[in-house]
Design a protein around this motif. Structure first.
Motif, PDB file in Angstrom:
ATOM      1  N   GLY A  64       1.864 -12.490 -10.845  1.00 12.49           N
ATOM      2  CA  GLY A  64       2.484 -12.838 -10.641  1.00 12.49           C
ATOM      3  C   GLY A  64       4.016 -11.825 -10.047  1.00 12.49           C
ATOM      4  O   GLY A  64       5.050 -11.947  -8.727  1.00 12.49           O
ATOM      5  N   VAL A  65       3.125 -10.381  -9.494  1.00 15.03           N
ATOM      6  CA  VAL A  65       4.202  -9.111  -8.961  1.00 15.03           C
ATOM      7  C   VAL A  65       4.845  -9.105  -8.118  1.00 15.03           C
ATOM      8  O   VAL A  65       3.358  -9.045  -7.665  1.00 15.03           O
ATOM      9  CB  VAL A  65       4.291  -8.186 -10.201  1.00 15.03           C
ATOM     10  N   VAL A  66       5.922  -8.898  -7.666  1.00 15.02           N
ATOM     11  CA  VAL A  66       5.592  -8.404  -6.301  1.00 15.02           C
ATOM     12  C   VAL A  66       6.316  -7.050  -6.302  1.00 15.02           C
ATOM     13  O   VAL A  66       7.490  -6.857  -6.295  1.00 15.02           O
ATOM     14  CB  VAL A  66       6.014  -9.185  -5.136  1.00 15.02           C
ATOM     15  N   ILE A  67       5.679  -6.322  -5.436  1.00 11.70           N
ATOM     16  CA  ILE A  67       6.166  -4.407  -4.992  1.00 11.70           C
ATOM     17  C   ILE A  67       6.608  -4.482  -3.624  1.00 11.70           C
ATOM     18  O   ILE A  67       5.469  -4.099  -3.588  1.00 11.70           O
ATOM     19  CB  ILE A  67       4.945  -3.754  -6.295  1.00 11.70           C
ATOM     20  N   GLU A  68       6.897  -3.726  -3.238  1.00 11.02           N
ATOM     21  CA  GLU A  68       7.645  -3.436  -2.133  1.00 11.02           C
ATOM     22  C   GLU A  68       7.477  -2.316  -1.822  1.00 11.02           C
ATOM     23  O   GLU A  68       6.561  -1.773  -2.534  1.00 11.02           O
ATOM     24  CB  GLU A  68       8.862  -4.360  -1.613  1.00 11.02           C
ATOM     25  N   ASP A  69       7.013  -1.306  -0.321  1.00 17.00           N
ATOM     26  CA  ASP A  69       7.130  -0.601  -0.153  1.00 17.00           C
ATOM     27  C   ASP A  69       8.179   0.408  -0.781  1.00 17.00           C
ATOM     28  O   ASP A  69       9.022  -0.153  -0.757  1.00 17.00           O
ATOM     29  CB  ASP A  69       6.808  -0.347   1.891  1.00 17.00           C
ATOM     30  N   VAL A 114       8.701   2.046  -3.066  1.00 18.28           N
ATOM     31  CA  VAL A 114       9.081   1.873  -4.663  1.00 18.28           C
ATOM     32  C   VAL A 114       7.866   3.347  -5.821  1.00 18.28           C
ATOM     33  O   VAL A 114       6.802   3.115  -5.067  1.00 18.28           O
ATOM     34  CB  VAL A 114       8.526   0.548  -5.084  1.00 18.28           C
ATOM     35  N   LEU A 115       8.422   3.842  -5.796  1.00 11.60           N
ATOM     36  CA  LEU A 115       8.101   4.643  -7.314  1.00 11.60           C
ATOM     37  C   LEU A 115       7.703   4.333  -8.587  1.00 11.60           C
ATOM     38  O   LEU A 115       9.100   3.716  -8.879  1.00 11.60           O
ATOM     39  CB  LEU A 115       8.646   6.449  -6.934  1.00 11.60           C
ATOM     40  N   ILE A 116       7.082   4.138  -8.949  1.00 14.28           N
ATOM     41  CA  ILE A 116       6.567   3.563 -10.710  1.00 14.28           C
ATOM     42  C   ILE A 116       6.461   4.706 -11.245  1.00 14.28           C
ATOM     43  O   ILE A 116       5.657   5.276 -10.997  1.00 14.28           O
ATOM     44  CB  ILE A 116       5.930   2.480 -10.472  1.00 14.28           C
ATOM     45  N   GLY A 117       6.917   4.646 -11.900  1.00 12.44           N
ATOM     46  CA  GLY A 117       6.741   6.509 -13.509  1.00 12.44           C
ATOM     47  C   GLY A 117       5.458   5.738 -14.118  1.00 12.44           C
ATOM     48  O   GLY A 117       4.835   5.065 -14.121  1.00 12.44           O
ATOM     49  N   ASN A 157       5.954 -11.837 -12.700  1.00 12.43           N
ATOM     50  CA  ASN A 157       6.772 -12.429 -11.790  1.00 12.43           C
ATOM     51  C   ASN A 157       8.202 -11.681 -11.620  1.00 12.43           C
ATOM     52  O   ASN A 157       8.844 -12.049 -10.950  1.00 12.43           O
ATOM     53  CB  ASN A 157       7.577 -13.653 -12.463  1.00 12.43           C
ATOM     54  N   VAL A 158       7.930 -10.668 -11.715  1.00 10.92           N
ATOM     55  CA  VAL A 158       8.612  -9.602 -11.405  1.00 10.92           C
ATOM     56  C   VAL A 158       8.982  -9.361  -9.820  1.00 10.92           C
ATOM     57  O   VAL A 158       7.629  -9.574  -9.357  1.00 10.92           O
ATOM     58  CB  VAL A 158       8.447  -8.307 -12.779  1.00 10.92           C
ATOM     59  N   VAL A 159       9.764  -8.919  -8.946  1.00  8.26           N
ATOM     60  CA  VAL A 159      10.248  -8.704  -7.746  1.00  8.26           C
ATOM     61  C   VAL A 159      10.533  -7.604  -7.495  1.00  8.26           C
ATOM     62  O   VAL A 159      11.819  -7.240  -8.390  1.00  8.26           O
ATOM     63  CB  VAL A 159      10.842  -9.813  -7.104  1.00  8.26           C
ATOM     64  N   ILE A 160       9.450  -6.481  -7.210  1.00  9.82           N
ATOM     65  CA  ILE A 160      10.539  -5.421  -7.137  1.00  9.82           C
ATOM     66  C   ILE A 160      10.949  -4.773  -5.768  1.00  9.82           C
ATOM     67  O   ILE A 160       9.817  -4.422  -4.989  1.00  9.82           O
ATOM     68  CB  ILE A 160       9.393  -3.882  -7.761  1.00  9.82           C
ATOM     69  N   PRO A 197       0.727  -1.959  -0.420  1.00  7.00           N
ATOM     70  CA  PRO A 197      -0.336   0.122  -0.356  1.00  7.00           C
ATOM     71  C   PRO A 197       1.074   1.420  -0.049  1.00  7.00           C
ATOM     72  O   PRO A 197       0.386   2.428  -0.424  1.00  7.00           O
ATOM     73  CB  PRO A 197      -0.579  -0.516   0.900  1.00  7.00           C
ATOM     74  N   ASN A 198       2.595   1.344   0.665  1.00  6.58           N
ATOM     75  CA  ASN A 198       3.127   1.812   0.439  1.00  6.58           C
ATOM     76  C   ASN A 198       4.105   2.570  -0.859  1.00  6.58           C
ATOM     77  O   ASN A 198       4.126   3.595  -1.370  1.00  6.58           O
ATOM     78  CB  ASN A 198       3.514   2.252   1.849  1.00  6.58           C
ATOM     79  N   ALA A 199       3.769   1.550  -1.975  1.00  5.36           N
ATOM     80  CA  ALA A 199       4.558   2.022  -3.410  1.00  5.36           C
ATOM     81  C   ALA A 199       3.534   2.591  -3.752  1.00  5.36           C
ATOM     82  O   ALA A 199       2.015   2.905  -3.681  1.00  5.36           O
ATOM     83  CB  ALA A 199       4.513   0.300  -3.963  1.00  5.36           C
ATOM     84  N   GLN A 200       3.849   3.620  -3.996  1.00  6.41           N
ATOM     85  CA  GLN A 200       3.328   5.052  -5.620  1.00  6.41           C
ATOM     86  C   GLN A 200       3.529   4.001  -7.105  1.00  6.41           C
ATOM     87  O   GLN A 200       4.933   4.709  -7.736  1.00  6.41           O
ATOM     88  CB  GLN A 200       4.118   5.766  -5.149  1.00  6.41           C
ATOM     89  N   VAL A 201       2.678   4.177  -7.367  1.00  8.04           N
ATOM     90  CA  VAL A 201       2.285   3.211  -8.552  1.00  8.04           C
ATOM     91  C   VAL A 201       1.246   4.061  -9.833  1.00  8.04           C
ATOM     92  O   VAL A 201       0.144   4.188  -9.631  1.00  8.04           O
ATOM     93  CB  VAL A 201       1.945   1.849  -9.146  1.00  8.04           C
ATOM     94  N   ASP A 202       2.199   4.726 -11.094  1.00  9.37           N
ATOM     95  CA  ASP A 202       1.442   5.479 -11.626  1.00  9.37           C
ATOM     96  C   ASP A 202      -0.376   4.449 -11.896  1.00  9.37           C
ATOM     97  O   ASP A 202       0.279   3.273 -12.145  1.00  9.37           O
ATOM     98  CB  ASP A 202       2.204   6.107 -12.375  1.00  9.37           C
ATOM     99  N   PRO A 203      -0.204   5.132 -12.419  1.00 12.38           N
ATOM    100  CA  PRO A 203      -2.019   4.422 -12.875  1.00 12.38           C
ATOM    101  C   PRO A 203      -2.096   3.850 -13.961  1.00 12.38           C
ATOM    102  O   PRO A 203      -2.769   2.669 -14.715  1.00 12.38           O
ATOM    103  CB  PRO A 203      -3.233   5.185 -12.623  1.00 12.38           C
TER     104      PRO A 203
END
Length: 254
Positions: free
Chosen positions: A21-26, A28-31, A39-42, A8-14
């Motif tokens: 299978g993707v994991v995105i931790e806290d 994280v900023l994605i433009g 299956n990407v791990v960030i 929930p603390n990751a900032q992912v542009d809509p």
């Protein structure tokens, strides 16, 4: 978002497109308009610029670890975020560590490993299966081809070319004696240097601007600017032809 986990603390542009299978931790900023494969791990501490692409099964922001006898470890220090610039392409099955910086329009092929404390300049190409160890600087518009090995503590200037299977080395003592730790250092390539396939560069050698190392050579000493060297050990052959000099290429920006 079934089949994936986004903290929930990751900032992912809509507008980002994210596979299953993707994991995105806290932290994280994605433009905008970023594409993330399956299956990407960030890990935490990753910044991905707009219009970048990340291939399937890639790991971003991995933290380093090291054995007790490693001589160039950075596992015991806090690293800054992994920064991936805009319009970067990262292939499948890559591992890119926290503390690296990939600037705009960098291209990374499949199966690449890029360690911490690495900077890669604008529009450089890192070919399939290349390994870039820690504490390496790579300039802009550099091309490093398939399965080259760039050892820790190396420096590669702008516009350099490194052919497949080239090996950089950084330890003249081959892992013996504590004295070796005082002398670690990879090769330095100055602007426009070119290294032919399967060449080996010994620790600390400097390859001058616009110099060319022929395929299969073993470089044991510094190479002057603007010359071709060849052989084992590499010896002066002749000047680089004028039409091949960097200043005479259409892509050169000065």
């Amino acid at each position: 978002m079934e089949g994936r986990y986004i903290n929930p603390n990751a900032q992912v542009d809509p507008s980002a497109r994210i596979g299953t299978g993707v994991v995105i931790e806290d932290d994280v900023l994605i433009g905008s308009n970023v594409e993330i494969g399956h299956n990407v791990v960030i890990h935490s501490g990753v910044r991905i610029g707009s219009n970048s692409k990340v291939g399937s099964n890639t790991v971003l922001g991995k933290r380093p670890s090291a054995s007790a006898i490693s001589a160039t470890t950075t596992a015991d220090k806090e690293l800054p975020p992994l920064v991936i610039g805009e319009n970067v392409t990262i292939g499948a099955l890559c591992v890119i560590y926290r503390g690296a910086v990939l600037k705009q329009c960098v291209f990374v092929g499949d199966l690449v490993s890029i360690r911490e404390d690495v900077t890669i300049g604008d529009m450089s190409v890192i070919g399939r299966g290349v390994t870039v160890e820690n504490k390496v600087t790579i300039g802009k518009k550099v091309k490093i081809e398939t399965e080259a090995y760039i050892t820790a503590l190396s420096s590669i200037g702008d516009y350099c070319f490194i052919a497949p299977e080239v090996t950089f080395t950084n330890d003249n003592f081959l892992g013996r004696t504590e004295e070796r730790k005082k002398h670690f250092g990879g090769p330095t390539l100055l602007r426009g240097a070119r290294i032919g396939g399967n060449a080996t560069l010994l620790p600390g050698v400097q390859i001058g601007e616009d110099a060319l190392v022929a395929a299969g050579s073993v470089v044991t000493r510094d190479v002057p600017a603007g010359v071709i060297v060849a052989g084992v050990p590499a010896k002066l052959l002749r000047p680089v032809p004028t039409e091949q000099l960097l200043r005479n290429q259409s892509f050169y920006e000065g």
